[in-house]
Design a protein around this motif. Sequence first.
Motif, mmCIF file in Angstrom:
data_model
loop_
_atom_site.group_PDB
_atom_site.id
_atom_site.type_symbol
_atom_site.label_atom_id
_atom_site.label_comp_id
_atom_site.label_asym_id
_atom_site.label_seq_id
_atom_site.Cartn_x
_atom_site.Cartn_y
_atom_site.Cartn_z
ATOM 1 N N ALA A 267 21.318 -5.841 -26.421
ATOM 2 C CA ALA A 267 20.731 -5.410 -25.145
ATOM 3 C C ALA A 267 19.276 -4.996 -25.338
ATOM 4 N N ALA A 268 18.982 -4.307 -26.458
ATOM 5 C CA ALA A 268 17.602 -3.905 -26.746
ATOM 6 C C ALA A 268 16.715 -5.122 -26.927
ATOM 7 N N ARG A 269 17.278 -6.193 -27.477
ATOM 8 C CA ARG A 269 16.512 -7.438 -27.655
ATOM 9 C C ARG A 269 16.081 -7.999 -26.308
ATOM 10 N N VAL A 270 16.969 -7.934 -25.333
ATOM 11 C CA VAL A 270 16.647 -8.446 -23.990
ATOM 12 C C VAL A 270 15.620 -7.534 -23.317
ATOM 13 N N VAL A 271 15.883 -6.236 -23.361
ATOM 14 C CA VAL A 271 14.989 -5.282 -22.694
ATOM 15 C C VAL A 271 13.604 -5.275 -23.338
ATOM 16 N N GLY A 272 13.565 -5.486 -24.654
ATOM 17 C CA GLY A 272 12.298 -5.415 -25.365
ATOM 18 C C GLY A 272 11.494 -6.694 -25.392
ATOM 19 N N THR A 273 11.963 -7.736 -24.710
ATOM 20 C CA THR A 273 11.257 -9.020 -24.732
ATOM 21 C C THR A 273 9.798 -8.931 -24.309
ATOM 22 N N PRO A 274 9.444 -8.114 -23.312
ATOM 23 C CA PRO A 274 8.019 -8.034 -22.960
ATOM 24 C C PRO A 274 7.138 -7.503 -24.088
ATOM 25 N N PRO A 336 -1.651 -4.003 -21.216
ATOM 26 C CA PRO A 336 -1.265 -3.778 -19.815
ATOM 27 C C PRO A 336 -0.044 -4.572 -19.387
ATOM 28 N N LEU A 337 0.310 -5.612 -20.148
ATOM 29 C CA LEU A 337 1.484 -6.397 -19.779
ATOM 30 C C LEU A 337 2.738 -5.530 -19.796
ATOM 31 N N LEU A 338 2.769 -4.536 -20.685
ATOM 32 C CA LEU A 338 3.915 -3.631 -20.735
ATOM 33 C C LEU A 338 4.026 -2.829 -19.442
ATOM 34 N N TRP A 341 5.504 -5.008 -16.839
ATOM 35 C CA TRP A 341 6.954 -5.109 -17.067
ATOM 36 C C TRP A 341 7.671 -3.855 -16.569
ATOM 37 N N LEU A 342 7.107 -2.668 -16.877
ATOM 38 C CA LEU A 342 7.715 -1.419 -16.439
ATOM 39 C C LEU A 342 7.762 -1.349 -14.917
ATOM 40 N N LEU A 343 6.718 -1.833 -14.285
ATOM 41 C CA LEU A 343 6.684 -1.881 -12.824
ATOM 42 C C LEU A 343 7.825 -2.744 -12.284
ATOM 43 N N ALA A 344 8.034 -3.901 -12.906
ATOM 44 C CA ALA A 344 9.110 -4.799 -12.469
ATOM 45 C C ALA A 344 10.481 -4.163 -12.667
ATOM 46 N N VAL A 345 10.660 -3.474 -13.790
ATOM 47 C CA VAL A 345 11.943 -2.816 -14.071
ATOM 48 C C VAL A 345 12.233 -1.723 -13.048
ATOM 49 N N LEU A 346 11.233 -0.900 -12.752
ATOM 50 C CA LEU A 346 11.434 0.193 -11.794
ATOM 51 C C LEU A 346 11.676 -0.323 -10.380
ATOM 52 N N LEU A 347 11.188 -1.502 -10.076
ATOM 53 C CA LEU A 347 11.370 -2.057 -8.743
ATOM 54 C C LEU A 347 12.825 -2.441 -8.483
ATOM 55 N N GLY A 378 11.821 -10.668 -3.971
ATOM 56 C CA GLY A 378 10.863 -11.715 -4.333
ATOM 57 C C GLY A 378 9.759 -11.191 -5.231
ATOM 58 N N LEU A 379 9.291 -9.963 -4.950
ATOM 59 C CA LEU A 379 8.238 -9.356 -5.752
ATOM 60 C C LEU A 379 8.717 -9.091 -7.180
ATOM 61 N N THR A 380 9.962 -8.641 -7.307
ATOM 62 C CA THR A 380 10.530 -8.385 -8.634
ATOM 63 C C THR A 380 10.589 -9.665 -9.459
ATOM 64 N N VAL A 381 11.068 -10.739 -8.848
ATOM 65 C CA VAL A 381 11.152 -12.023 -9.544
ATOM 66 C C VAL A 381 9.759 -12.489 -9.973
ATOM 67 N N ALA A 382 8.795 -12.344 -9.096
ATOM 68 C CA ALA A 382 7.428 -12.775 -9.402
ATOM 69 C C ALA A 382 6.818 -11.950 -10.534
ATOM 70 N N LEU A 383 7.088 -10.639 -10.551
ATOM 71 C CA LEU A 383 6.545 -9.793 -11.611
ATOM 72 C C LEU A 383 7.153 -10.126 -12.968
ATOM 73 N N PHE A 384 8.461 -10.352 -12.997
ATOM 74 C CA PHE A 384 9.091 -10.742 -14.265
ATOM 75 C C PHE A 384 8.568 -12.098 -14.728
ATOM 76 N N SER A 385 8.323 -12.998 -13.800
ATOM 77 C CA SER A 385 7.740 -14.291 -14.149
ATOM 78 C C SER A 385 6.336 -14.116 -14.729
ATOM 79 N N LEU A 386 5.579 -13.177 -14.170
ATOM 80 C CA LEU A 386 4.232 -12.921 -14.651
ATOM 81 C C LEU A 386 4.248 -12.347 -16.069
ATOM 82 N N VAL A 387 5.218 -11.471 -16.335
ATOM 83 C CA VAL A 387 5.345 -10.901 -17.680
ATOM 84 C C VAL A 387 5.703 -11.983 -18.684
ATOM 85 N N ARG A 388 6.582 -12.868 -18.294
ATOM 86 C CA ARG A 388 7.023 -13.933 -19.195
ATOM 87 C C ARG A 388 5.892 -14.906 -19.479
#
Length: 456
Positions: A267-274, A336-338, A341-347, A378-388
């Motif tokens: 699980a940490a591997r998934v969460v820590g990907t950013p 700043p990418l982190l 990512w944190l913004l996307a997680v909190l959303l 939609g915003l959450t999906v877009a933010l995670f896409s931006l982090v990736r």
Amino acid sequence: MSGIPHDAHPRVLALLRRYGWNATSFQVLEPGYSYWFDGEDACVAYVDTGGAWVVAGAPIAPEERLAEVAERFEAHAAASGRRLCFFATEQRMLEAAALRGLSIGEQPVWDPRRWEEGVRESRSLREQLRRARAKGVRIREVTPAELKDPGHPMRAGVDRLMERWLRSRRMAPMGFLVQLSPYAWAEERRSFVAERDGEVVAFLSAVPVYARNGWFVQHLMRDRKAPNGTAELLVDAVMRAAAEEGRSYLTLGLAPLAGAVAGWLRAARVVGTPLYDFEGLRSFKARLRPHAWDRIHLAWPARRSTPWPWPLYDALTAFARGSLARFGVATLLLRPLLLVWLLAVLLVPWTVLLALPANAPRFPSPLVQWGWVLFDVGLTVALFSLVRHWRKWLATLLASVITGDACLTLLEALLYNAPRARGPGDWLVMFVAVLAPATAAVLLFWARRHPTLEHV
């Protein structure tokens, strides 16, 4: 004895040449380590975090003395008021000493003498090598004199590559077993550069694993603009050089959190990907067709009832150069990418809360409520896409959209929610609802101009 006496490094090097079996053993010669010697044939290299001693790998000692040295060092640590753990130990250490172990990943291993056979059998690997050569990438070995002279053009080229490579990292620079030190002990290393049009576009540095007649690839840096296959071409060069010398062991080092690790580490591997591309690193090493994967462990004394979070915390503190809090702040400011990512997680929880029936009275109508919910999804999906995959145009678009979000939210709060507020809870929700998108917009506008993301 502990500390760093004036003759410590030559003494450690002499022991490494006799007993340096752990893949990472050579790295204990680098800055930041303390040494404890047990007689004339054993040494433990460790980092003092303030609350614990974190050992780099296993003791440097004859195999038959590993258990004895580990036990004596454990007693020394306890007498000094320090917890103790061993990071990046291999199976041999766990079988020899009274230790508890936690698997933290896998390490690919090759017999360089069989490398050519693997290249012949892998069409995709041959294609990567061909592609890099076709793009004009050329590999050559670098001499110690070139690397040790700060004024040498080759050293300057590697310095520029390192600067670009560091800017592209997602975390602040770390210490312990991953500090960047390609020029230390240059005479003992084998170093190779990949050049294209006279510019260094990739660099590889391998250090000896004396007791296994092999090498450990400690540094492998590639410019983002280097052609596909450049890293593979460097690995091909070091494999062939090792084979020519009759080396029987070569590793590219740990693939963290790969293989059979505990569920919470997966699980940490998934969460820590950013922060770290765990899967990408493991996939790259797997494409090179290793002959085996060795499991790597975090270990600590079995005789003491130390719960596993402490050894893990202590190891992370060693990598963070003594302070996880300071490392976290540095990473946030430099990467700043982190924050995105944190913004996307909190959303995610915020969107769930918006959708709850209990919050329906906060909106003028169900249509408005579900409009906001769908917008945030939609915003959450877009933010995670931006982090990736960072894209400046998408960051600009999302920052503009979120600015509009903040304005509309403020208008709704003033016209609808404020007149109906009945207590501190309602005002707190309004405050968060207005402040969050405004902060997010400022963050994205700042991130899109941050130097570490300009060329991503």
